[in-house]
Write a protein that holds these residues in place. Structure first.
Motif, PDB file in Angstrom:
ATOM      1  N   LEU A  23       0.928  -1.163  -0.345  1.00 35.07           N
ATOM      2  CA  LEU A  23      -0.236  -0.079   0.215  1.00 35.07           C
ATOM      3  C   LEU A  23       0.863   1.747  -0.129  1.00 35.07           C
ATOM      4  N   LEU A  24       2.339   1.038   0.612  1.00 34.18           N
ATOM      5  CA  LEU A  24       2.951   2.207   0.529  1.00 34.18           C
ATOM      6  C   LEU A  24       4.719   1.923   0.996  1.00 34.18           C
ATOM      7  N   ALA A  25       5.574   2.564   0.249  1.00 36.33           N
ATOM      8  CA  ALA A  25       6.876   1.649  -0.114  1.00 36.33           C
ATOM      9  C   ALA A  25       7.553   3.851  -0.165  1.00 36.33           C
ATOM     10  N   ASN A  26       8.145   3.931   0.651  1.00 40.88           N
ATOM     11  CA  ASN A  26       9.141   5.171   0.530  1.00 40.88           C
ATOM     12  C   ASN A  26      10.246   5.238  -0.379  1.00 40.88           C
ATOM     13  N   LYS A  27      10.866   6.057  -0.787  1.00 45.79           N
ATOM     14  CA  LYS A  27      11.794   6.138  -1.628  1.00 45.79           C
ATOM     15  C   LYS A  27      12.958   5.306  -1.737  1.00 45.79           C
ATOM     16  N   ALA A  28      13.518   5.690  -0.156  1.00 46.39           N
ATOM     17  CA  ALA A  28      14.801   4.566   0.013  1.00 46.39           C
ATOM     18  C   ALA A  28      14.610   3.430   0.155  1.00 46.39           C
ATOM     19  N   LEU A  29      12.924   2.391  -0.290  1.00 43.31           N
ATOM     20  CA  LEU A  29      12.642   1.214  -0.829  1.00 43.31           C
ATOM     21  C   LEU A  29      13.545   0.954  -2.384  1.00 43.31           C
ATOM     22  N   GLN A  30      13.677   1.977  -2.657  1.00 43.06           N
ATOM     23  CA  GLN A  30      14.254   1.824  -4.160  1.00 43.06           C
ATOM     24  C   GLN A  30      16.118   1.469  -4.691  1.00 43.06           C
ATOM     25  N   ALA A  31      16.202   1.021  -3.634  1.00 43.36           N
ATOM     26  CA  ALA A  31      18.088   0.945  -3.101  1.00 43.36           C
ATOM     27  C   ALA A  31      17.434  -0.131  -2.774  1.00 43.36           C
ATOM     28  N   ILE A  32      16.907  -1.209  -2.335  1.00 43.23           N
ATOM     29  CA  ILE A  32      16.722  -2.112  -2.081  1.00 43.23           C
ATOM     30  C   ILE A  32      16.328  -3.335  -3.032  1.00 43.23           C
ATOM     31  N   GLU A  41       5.547 -10.415  -2.916  1.00 42.61           N
ATOM     32  CA  GLU A  41       6.661 -12.050  -3.005  1.00 42.61           C
ATOM     33  C   GLU A  41       7.314 -11.481  -4.127  1.00 42.61           C
ATOM     34  N   LEU A  42       6.446 -10.409  -5.162  1.00 38.30           N
ATOM     35  CA  LEU A  42       7.271  -9.972  -7.028  1.00 38.30           C
ATOM     36  C   LEU A  42       8.118  -9.376  -6.307  1.00 38.30           C
ATOM     37  N   VAL A  43       8.007  -8.899  -5.220  1.00 40.54           N
ATOM     38  CA  VAL A  43       9.156  -7.326  -5.295  1.00 40.54           C
ATOM     39  C   VAL A  43       9.855  -7.348  -4.280  1.00 40.54           C
ATOM     40  N   LEU A  44      10.130  -8.168  -3.186  1.00 38.63           N
ATOM     41  CA  LEU A  44      11.528  -8.462  -2.382  1.00 38.63           C
ATOM     42  C   LEU A  44      11.915 -10.006  -2.501  1.00 38.63           C
ATOM     43  N   HIS A  45      12.180 -10.018  -3.062  1.00 35.72           N
ATOM     44  CA  HIS A  45      12.909 -11.792  -3.322  1.00 35.72           C
ATOM     45  C   HIS A  45      13.170 -11.932  -1.924  1.00 35.72           C
ATOM     46  N   SER A  46      13.004 -12.425  -0.915  1.00 36.32           N
ATOM     47  CA  SER A  46      13.628 -12.829   0.364  1.00 36.32           C
ATOM     48  C   SER A  46      12.912 -13.944   0.982  1.00 36.32           C
ATOM     49  N   ILE A 104      18.807 -10.407  -1.564  1.00 39.54           N
ATOM     50  CA  ILE A 104      20.198  -9.888  -2.896  1.00 39.54           C
ATOM     51  C   ILE A 104      19.553  -9.977  -4.185  1.00 39.54           C
ATOM     52  N   GLU A 105      19.868  -8.706  -4.891  1.00 34.74           N
ATOM     53  CA  GLU A 105      19.185  -8.453  -5.590  1.00 34.74           C
ATOM     54  C   GLU A 105      19.539  -8.450  -6.640  1.00 34.74           C
ATOM     55  N   ASP A 106      19.472  -9.149  -7.940  1.00 30.97           N
ATOM     56  CA  ASP A 106      21.142  -8.862  -8.644  1.00 30.97           C
ATOM     57  C   ASP A 106      22.578  -8.347  -8.792  1.00 30.97           C
ATOM     58  N   GLY A 107      22.628  -9.879  -7.702  1.00 30.39           N
ATOM     59  CA  GLY A 107      24.079 -10.538  -7.689  1.00 30.39           C
ATOM     60  C   GLY A 107      25.083  -9.724  -6.668  1.00 30.39           C
ATOM     61  N   HIS A 108      24.272  -8.742  -6.054  1.00 29.08           N
ATOM     62  CA  HIS A 108      24.508  -7.182  -5.325  1.00 29.08           C
ATOM     63  C   HIS A 108      23.659  -7.982  -3.906  1.00 29.08           C
ATOM     64  N   THR A 109      23.954  -7.650  -2.569  1.00 28.98           N
ATOM     65  CA  THR A 109      23.929  -8.375  -0.983  1.00 28.98           C
ATOM     66  C   THR A 109      23.796  -6.988  -0.376  1.00 28.98           C
ATOM     67  N   THR A 110      22.636  -6.604   0.486  1.00 28.21           N
ATOM     68  CA  THR A 110      22.300  -5.790   1.403  1.00 28.21           C
ATOM     69  C   THR A 110      21.657  -6.653   2.343  1.00 28.21           C
ATOM     70  N   TRP A 111      21.722  -6.419   3.679  1.00 30.50           N
ATOM     71  CA  TRP A 111      21.690  -6.765   4.535  1.00 30.50           C
ATOM     72  C   TRP A 111      21.059  -5.874   5.360  1.00 30.50           C
ATOM     73  N   LEU A 112      19.600  -6.244   5.946  1.00 29.58           N
ATOM     74  CA  LEU A 112      18.600  -5.178   7.053  1.00 29.58           C
ATOM     75  C   LEU A 112      18.460  -5.702   8.412  1.00 29.58           C
ATOM     76  N   GLU A 113      18.531  -4.006   8.720  1.00 29.39           N
ATOM     77  CA  GLU A 113      17.325  -5.049  10.159  1.00 29.39           C
ATOM     78  C   GLU A 113      15.864  -4.563  10.256  1.00 29.39           C
ATOM     79  N   VAL A 114      14.702  -5.194  10.055  1.00 29.59           N
ATOM     80  CA  VAL A 114      13.606  -5.049  10.022  1.00 29.59           C
ATOM     81  C   VAL A 114      12.902  -4.958  11.158  1.00 29.59           C
TER      82      VAL A 114
END
Length: 205
Positions: free
Chosen positions: A35-44, A58-63, A87-97
């Motif tokens: 329903l809502l996603a801010n600009k910072a989410l684009q980096a992920i 499920e289609l946006v964040l593959h984890s 892991i998106e396009d071979g790039h790993t991002t660690w997030l504290e959720v």
């Protein structure tokens, strides 16, 4: 129509509040539609907010790990914070959720869930560097220590039977490795001082 307007107004208020945050913010409904996603989410997600909103999570964040956490939050059985690897396009991002349920005004697709995703990739990389450093230092210290121990044991066990020239050579080897050991410890102390809050550096022009 009035309920839809009420929901749209609630999301607009949340977007105005959360949109400029550096942390990625995500709100999903009971069926995992975003329903809502801010600009910072684009980096992920590598998609723009307009491409994200209205799609299933499920289609946006593959984890799989993140989706498991989403379900735990929905059931009220999630821990306050959870580290997730994306892991998106071979790039790993660690997030504290961090996730929580929020009331949705009159929506049949509620309750909504709000997630704040804090990027800790830099901290994770530093942690890995620190672990490698400790492992390397341990190895570097072990070498001179093993040599010193071996030669000292030889001198103690051999006693008077060791020829003077061998004894001299052994002692010089011990001295050399003791100096190496001392040098490594000095390096560690310098690093420790540099990492402290007040390193005591005297700046000069």
């Amino acid at each position: 129509g009035q309920l839809q307007q009420q929901r749209t107004g609630q999301l607009a208020q949340l977007e105005a509040t959360l949109g400029s945050l550096q942390e990625a913010v995500l709100i999903v409904d009971a069926s995992n539609y975003i329903l809502l996603a801010n600009k910072a989410l684009q980096a992920i997600s590598s998609r723009t907010a307009t491409q994200i909103i209205g799609h299933r999570l499920e289609l946006v964040l593959h984890s799989a790990e993140f989706l498991t956490y989403v379900e735990a939050v929905r059931r009220g059985k999630a821990q306050a914070q959870h580290e997730v690897e994306f892991i998106e396009d071979g790039h790993t991002t660690w997030l504290e959720v961090t996730g929580t349920t929020i009331p949705s005004q009159g929506s049949s697709r509620g309750p909504w869930m709000l997630f704040v995703l804090h990027d800790i990739t830099k901290q994770k990389k530093l942690e890995a560097v620190r672990k490698d450093f400790v492992a390397n230092v341990s190895h570097e210290l072990r070498t001179p220590l093993s040599v010193i121990k071996g030669y000292v044991e030889t001198l103690v066990d051999g006693g008077a039977d060791i020829p003077p020239e061998d004894r001299e050579r052994f002692l010089k080897t011990i001295q050399r490795h003791t100096e190496r050991f001392n040098s490594l410890l000095e390096d560690l102390l310098v690093l420790s001082r540099l990492e402290s809050i007040n390193p005591g550096l005297h700046r000069e022009s």
